[in-house]
Design a protein around this motif. Sequence first.
Motif, PDB file in Angstrom:
ATOM      1  N   ARG A 133       0.625  -1.171   0.040  1.00  0.00           N
ATOM      2  CA  ARG A 133      -0.086  -0.142   0.009  1.00  0.00           C
ATOM      3  C   ARG A 133       0.939   1.139  -0.066  1.00  0.00           C
ATOM      4  NH1 ARG A 133      -3.161  -3.463  -0.518  1.00  0.00           N
ATOM      5  NH2 ARG A 133      -4.818  -4.102   0.484  1.00  0.00           N
ATOM      6  N   SER A 134       0.438   2.299  -0.326  1.00  0.00           N
ATOM      7  CA  SER A 134       1.098   3.623  -0.257  1.00  0.00           C
ATOM      8  C   SER A 134       0.593   4.260   0.882  1.00  0.00           C
ATOM      9  CB  SER A 134       0.796   4.647  -1.267  1.00  0.00           C
ATOM     10  OG  SER A 134       1.151   4.014  -2.670  1.00  0.00           O
ATOM     11  N   ALA A 135       1.525   4.490   1.889  1.00  0.00           N
ATOM     12  CA  ALA A 135       1.179   5.089   3.393  1.00  0.00           C
ATOM     13  C   ALA A 135       0.880   6.466   3.068  1.00  0.00           C
ATOM     14  CB  ALA A 135       2.452   4.755   4.327  1.00  0.00           C
ATOM     15  N   VAL A 136      -0.195   7.180   3.948  1.00  0.00           N
ATOM     16  CA  VAL A 136      -0.402   8.252   3.856  1.00  0.00           C
ATOM     17  C   VAL A 136       0.199   8.972   4.899  1.00  0.00           C
ATOM     18  CG1 VAL A 136      -2.438   9.840   4.222  1.00  0.00           C
ATOM     19  CG2 VAL A 136      -2.728   7.947   2.905  1.00  0.00           C
ATOM     20  N   ARG A 137       0.349   8.469   6.267  1.00  0.00           N
ATOM     21  CA  ARG A 137       1.288   8.961   7.314  1.00  0.00           C
ATOM     22  C   ARG A 137       1.997   7.943   7.943  1.00  0.00           C
ATOM     23  NH1 ARG A 137      -2.208  10.811  12.226  1.00  0.00           N
ATOM     24  NH2 ARG A 137      -3.547   8.940  11.642  1.00  0.00           N
ATOM     25  N   MET A 138       3.464   8.299   8.505  1.00  0.00           N
ATOM     26  CA  MET A 138       4.197   7.460   9.147  1.00  0.00           C
ATOM     27  C   MET A 138       4.303   7.904  10.551  1.00  0.00           C
ATOM     28  SD  MET A 138       5.591   5.650   6.809  1.00  0.00           S
ATOM     29  CE  MET A 138       5.932   5.569   5.044  1.00  0.00           C
ATOM     30  N   ASP A 139       4.695   7.003  11.450  1.00  0.00           N
ATOM     31  CA  ASP A 139       4.684   7.110  12.962  1.00  0.00           C
ATOM     32  C   ASP A 139       5.476   8.021  13.427  1.00  0.00           C
ATOM     33  OD1 ASP A 139       6.722   5.613  13.000  1.00  0.00           O
ATOM     34  OD2 ASP A 139       5.554   4.053  14.483  1.00  0.00           O
ATOM     35  N   GLY A 140       6.656   8.251  12.943  1.00  0.00           N
ATOM     36  CA  GLY A 140       7.725   9.157  13.285  1.00  0.00           C
ATOM     37  C   GLY A 140       8.759   8.434  14.582  1.00  0.00           C
ATOM     38  N   ARG A 141       8.193   7.137  14.773  1.00  0.00           N
ATOM     39  CA  ARG A 141       9.401   6.467  15.913  1.00  0.00           C
ATOM     40  C   ARG A 141      10.007   5.228  15.709  1.00  0.00           C
ATOM     41  NH1 ARG A 141       4.123   7.594  17.693  1.00  0.00           N
ATOM     42  NH2 ARG A 141       3.393   5.271  17.880  1.00  0.00           N
ATOM     43  N   THR A 142       9.263   4.386  14.941  1.00  0.00           N
ATOM     44  CA  THR A 142       9.628   3.156  14.601  1.00  0.00           C
ATOM     45  C   THR A 142      10.911   2.984  13.716  1.00  0.00           C
ATOM     46  OG1 THR A 142       7.365   2.379  14.925  1.00  0.00           O
ATOM     47  CG2 THR A 142       9.010   0.609  14.149  1.00  0.00           C
ATOM     48  N   PRO A 143      11.963   2.468  14.400  1.00  0.00           N
ATOM     49  CA  PRO A 143      13.137   2.251  13.642  1.00  0.00           C
ATOM     50  C   PRO A 143      13.267   1.020  12.836  1.00  0.00           C
ATOM     51  CG  PRO A 143      13.617   1.489  15.901  1.00  0.00           C
ATOM     52  CD  PRO A 143      12.009   2.052  15.609  1.00  0.00           C
ATOM     53  N   LEU A 195      11.258  -0.440  -4.005  1.00  0.00           N
ATOM     54  CA  LEU A 195      11.058  -0.006  -2.709  1.00  0.00           C
ATOM     55  C   LEU A 195      10.085  -0.494  -2.036  1.00  0.00           C
ATOM     56  CD1 LEU A 195      12.829   3.648  -3.292  1.00  0.00           C
ATOM     57  CD2 LEU A 195      14.031   1.633  -1.895  1.00  0.00           C
ATOM     58  N   TYR A 196       8.840  -0.335  -2.836  1.00  0.00           N
ATOM     59  CA  TYR A 196       7.475  -0.795  -2.324  1.00  0.00           C
ATOM     60  C   TYR A 196       7.669  -1.989  -1.793  1.00  0.00           C
ATOM     61  CZ  TYR A 196       4.250   3.082  -3.223  1.00  0.00           C
ATOM     62  OH  TYR A 196       3.687   4.354  -3.365  1.00  0.00           O
ATOM     63  N   VAL A 197       7.843  -3.152  -2.699  1.00  0.00           N
ATOM     64  CA  VAL A 197       7.647  -4.411  -2.257  1.00  0.00           C
ATOM     65  C   VAL A 197       8.657  -4.771  -1.209  1.00  0.00           C
ATOM     66  CG1 VAL A 197       6.736  -5.281  -4.679  1.00  0.00           C
ATOM     67  CG2 VAL A 197       9.130  -5.222  -4.520  1.00  0.00           C
ATOM     68  N   GLU A 198       9.890  -4.357  -1.207  1.00  0.00           N
ATOM     69  CA  GLU A 198      10.901  -4.758  -0.357  1.00  0.00           C
ATOM     70  C   GLU A 198      10.679  -4.032   0.899  1.00  0.00           C
ATOM     71  OE1 GLU A 198      13.557  -6.521  -0.438  1.00  0.00           O
ATOM     72  OE2 GLU A 198      13.602  -7.164  -2.448  1.00  0.00           O
ATOM     73  N   ALA A 199      10.051  -2.995   1.077  1.00  0.00           N
ATOM     74  CA  ALA A 199       9.638  -2.338   2.551  1.00  0.00           C
ATOM     75  C   ALA A 199       8.471  -3.218   2.977  1.00  0.00           C
ATOM     76  CB  ALA A 199       9.267  -1.003   2.206  1.00  0.00           C
ATOM     77  N   THR A 200       7.405  -3.694   2.064  1.00  0.00           N
ATOM     78  CA  THR A 200       6.240  -4.416   2.367  1.00  0.00           C
ATOM     79  C   THR A 200       6.810  -5.729   3.071  1.00  0.00           C
ATOM     80  OG1 THR A 200       4.975  -3.292   0.902  1.00  0.00           O
ATOM     81  CG2 THR A 200       4.051  -5.486   1.852  1.00  0.00           C
ATOM     82  N   ALA A 201       7.937  -6.302   2.241  1.00  0.00           N
ATOM     83  CA  ALA A 201       8.568  -7.699   2.908  1.00  0.00           C
ATOM     84  C   ALA A 201       8.977  -7.550   4.275  1.00  0.00           C
ATOM     85  CB  ALA A 201       9.393  -8.054   1.646  1.00  0.00           C
ATOM     86  N   ALA A 202       9.673  -6.355   4.394  1.00  0.00           N
ATOM     87  CA  ALA A 202      10.487  -6.072   5.635  1.00  0.00           C
ATOM     88  C   ALA A 202       9.369  -5.644   6.867  1.00  0.00           C
ATOM     89  CB  ALA A 202      11.477  -5.126   5.551  1.00  0.00           C
ATOM     90  N   GLY A 203       8.067  -5.708   6.489  1.00  0.00           N
ATOM     91  CA  GLY A 203       7.238  -5.226   7.713  1.00  0.00           C
ATOM     92  C   GLY A 203       6.916  -3.799   7.758  1.00  0.00           C
ATOM     93  N   SER A 217       6.104   0.052   5.211  1.00  0.00           N
ATOM     94  CA  SER A 217       5.435   0.592   4.248  1.00  0.00           C
ATOM     95  C   SER A 217       6.263   1.911   3.376  1.00  0.00           C
ATOM     96  CB  SER A 217       4.122   1.297   4.819  1.00  0.00           C
ATOM     97  OG  SER A 217       3.233   0.338   5.189  1.00  0.00           O
ATOM     98  N   GLY A 218       5.778   2.126   2.238  1.00  0.00           N
ATOM     99  CA  GLY A 218       6.533   3.078   1.419  1.00  0.00           C
ATOM    100  C   GLY A 218       5.390   3.984   0.700  1.00  0.00           C
ATOM    101  N   HIS A 252      10.881  11.364  -5.420  1.00  0.00           N
ATOM    102  CA  HIS A 252      11.290  10.911  -4.096  1.00  0.00           C
ATOM    103  C   HIS A 252      10.502   9.687  -3.473  1.00  0.00           C
ATOM    104  CE1 HIS A 252      13.349  14.876  -2.924  1.00  0.00           C
ATOM    105  NE2 HIS A 252      13.554  14.667  -3.778  1.00  0.00           N
ATOM    106  N   PHE A 253      10.970   9.408  -2.289  1.00  0.00           N
ATOM    107  CA  PHE A 253      10.309   7.959  -1.993  1.00  0.00           C
ATOM    108  C   PHE A 253      10.656   8.167  -0.276  1.00  0.00           C
ATOM    109  CE2 PHE A 253       9.112   3.678  -1.022  1.00  0.00           C
ATOM    110  CZ  PHE A 253       8.237   3.377  -1.950  1.00  0.00           C
ATOM    111  N   THR A 254       9.588   7.488   0.524  1.00  0.00           N
ATOM    112  CA  THR A 254       9.842   7.436   1.705  1.00  0.00           C
ATOM    113  C   THR A 254       9.496   6.092   2.291  1.00  0.00           C
ATOM    114  OG1 THR A 254       9.377   8.159   4.136  1.00  0.00           O
ATOM    115  CG2 THR A 254       7.531   8.311   2.288  1.00  0.00           C
ATOM    116  N   VAL A 255      10.240   5.437   3.181  1.00  0.00           N
ATOM    117  CA  VAL A 255       9.882   4.274   3.684  1.00  0.00           C
ATOM    118  C   VAL A 255       9.622   4.241   5.322  1.00  0.00           C
ATOM    119  CG1 VAL A 255      10.859   1.858   4.269  1.00  0.00           C
ATOM    120  CG2 VAL A 255      11.063   2.792   2.058  1.00  0.00           C
ATOM    121  N   GLY A 256       8.817   3.726   5.810  1.00  0.00           N
ATOM    122  CA  GLY A 256       8.480   3.801   7.396  1.00  0.00           C
ATOM    123  C   GLY A 256       7.503   3.048   7.762  1.00  0.00           C
ATOM    124  N   THR A 257       6.895   3.307   9.033  1.00  0.00           N
ATOM    125  CA  THR A 257       5.846   2.490   9.699  1.00  0.00           C
ATOM    126  C   THR A 257       4.234   3.239   9.638  1.00  0.00           C
ATOM    127  OG1 THR A 257       6.930   1.345  11.250  1.00  0.00           O
ATOM    128  CG2 THR A 257       4.757   1.603  11.695  1.00  0.00           C
TER     129      THR A 257
END
Length: 537
Positions: free
Chosen positions: A321-331, A472-480, A482-483, A515-520
């Motif tokens: 999925r395409s994330a709309v917001r990230m939590d700003g905490r999870t490493p 980046l999308y699928v690798e981020a998803t596989a790692a638990g 989102s991107g 540009h791209f972003t990866v996080g929780t």
Amino acid sequence: MGWADEGMPRDIRAYHRRTKHAAHRYALGPAFLDWTSQPTPFRRFDGVRTVPLPLSLERPTPPFGDLARLDGVAAEPLGDAAIGLFLELALGISAWKAVDGAQWAVRNNPSSGNLHPTEGYVILPPLDGIGDGPALYHYAPADHALEERCRLERFPTLPAGGFIVGLSSVAWREAWKYGERAFRYCQHDVGHAVGALSYAAACLGWRMTVQARPGDAAVGRVLGLDRADAWHRHEQEHPDLLAVVAPEPVEAVALGGLSGDWTGTANRLSEDHDPWPAVELAARYSYKTDNPPIPADDVAVSAPDLPAADTPAAAVIRRRRSAVRMDGRTPLDRTAFFRILSATLPDRTVIPWSGFSWPPRLALFLFVHRVTGVEPGLYALIRDPASLDRLRAACDPSFLWQPVEECPLPLFLLRAEAVERNAAQLSCLQAIAGKGAFSLGMAADFDRTLRDEGDWAYRRLFWEAGLVGQVLYVEATAAGMSGTGLGCFFDDGVHDLLGLTAETQESMAWQSLYHFTVGTALEDERVLTLPAYPAER
């Protein structure tokens, strides 16, 4: 037409300059969204034979970690069920979303603004359950069905089990919302679709190879896009590419002389339109002729084989999925970070890079925020080793270019400092760029590529960027994680940060493209998720 005499861009470089965003001036777009003219995201053809495809939502697929190198993945025989799974995983719907009476589809191939300008076609041999003769079909994802556009007199000469995939773009779908920058986003989406098709093919033990030689006219003829019944005024489908899917890579195939009996008329996507002449000019300026130059790779790139998730590949693809917001905490774990970046390296022996016919021309500049064991700061990942010296010379002379310790990648620390604010500011003030584990910008070896390959290569640079984004999308998803792909950024602000301004003002040597972003991700609990296809389907 006279557009070029009314301040319109006169070449593709002028289009690129004109459509840059800046903090004080965004690229020209609609003053407001006219919801009455919003284009439908689904192309359909009236008067055609429609073939429902089997759904294989429970069919096992290889572990995601085995997918890239096709480790132990036997090629499936070509049949209606295999074609159904391939198209569903590549271009099909992954879920429906609903809130406050509105409902929309989410697809396995991402799209800027979920507007989906990319259309998919297949040329298939006679297959039980699909057709008793060779034919060109349009894929209709809403119904997971094929629409027979042309019954062909013959099938191209291909290896056993091979078939053709074609992609096109309806720029109006993007222009309705994004105006003049829409042409860029259409090309991003082509790159995402190439990646989605490559991963879907790999799930079946197949290889997809984009055909580098056919020009726009040839692609248009094969897909029927040169016909009056293929689209309506202001809704033109621009030809993008053809690819071969087969058990083994197929670098070139003869496609001339295909003919047959055509049926069907394209549906109208909008009742009203606002013309965007700069978008049409960009397509004209980046027109691709047959047999354009294709430079050889300067240096072969080998990606390290790092541990990956053993989750079934189809589950990863459908969960993206395409994330709309990230939590700003999870490493993000350092090992997972290296794995994600490793997959973006253009190793010709791995999926999806084995099927992309052009040499790498993008470097990644990373804003690292929350990666365990990696110091926050600005980094560079060099995907084209031959460009390293020139890129270092072009960048800010204060950059460290310090190799990251115990890292198996060409990853360099440029500046150690908190970069959350930089990331968000440069991505059009979008907080999501600073709230994830890391974000990045993709800088293209711009002048060199257009000089070596012609102005049409403007499009393929954005395809490469979209392909990196899909990885980046699928690798981020596989790692638990989102991107999210970020098409809105301040182009020259990125160049200023990197120290590229003086050079790019004159020659456009390096240009930021995506540009791209990866996080929780933070989920919006108000939004209801519904199945992609009804249970009775």
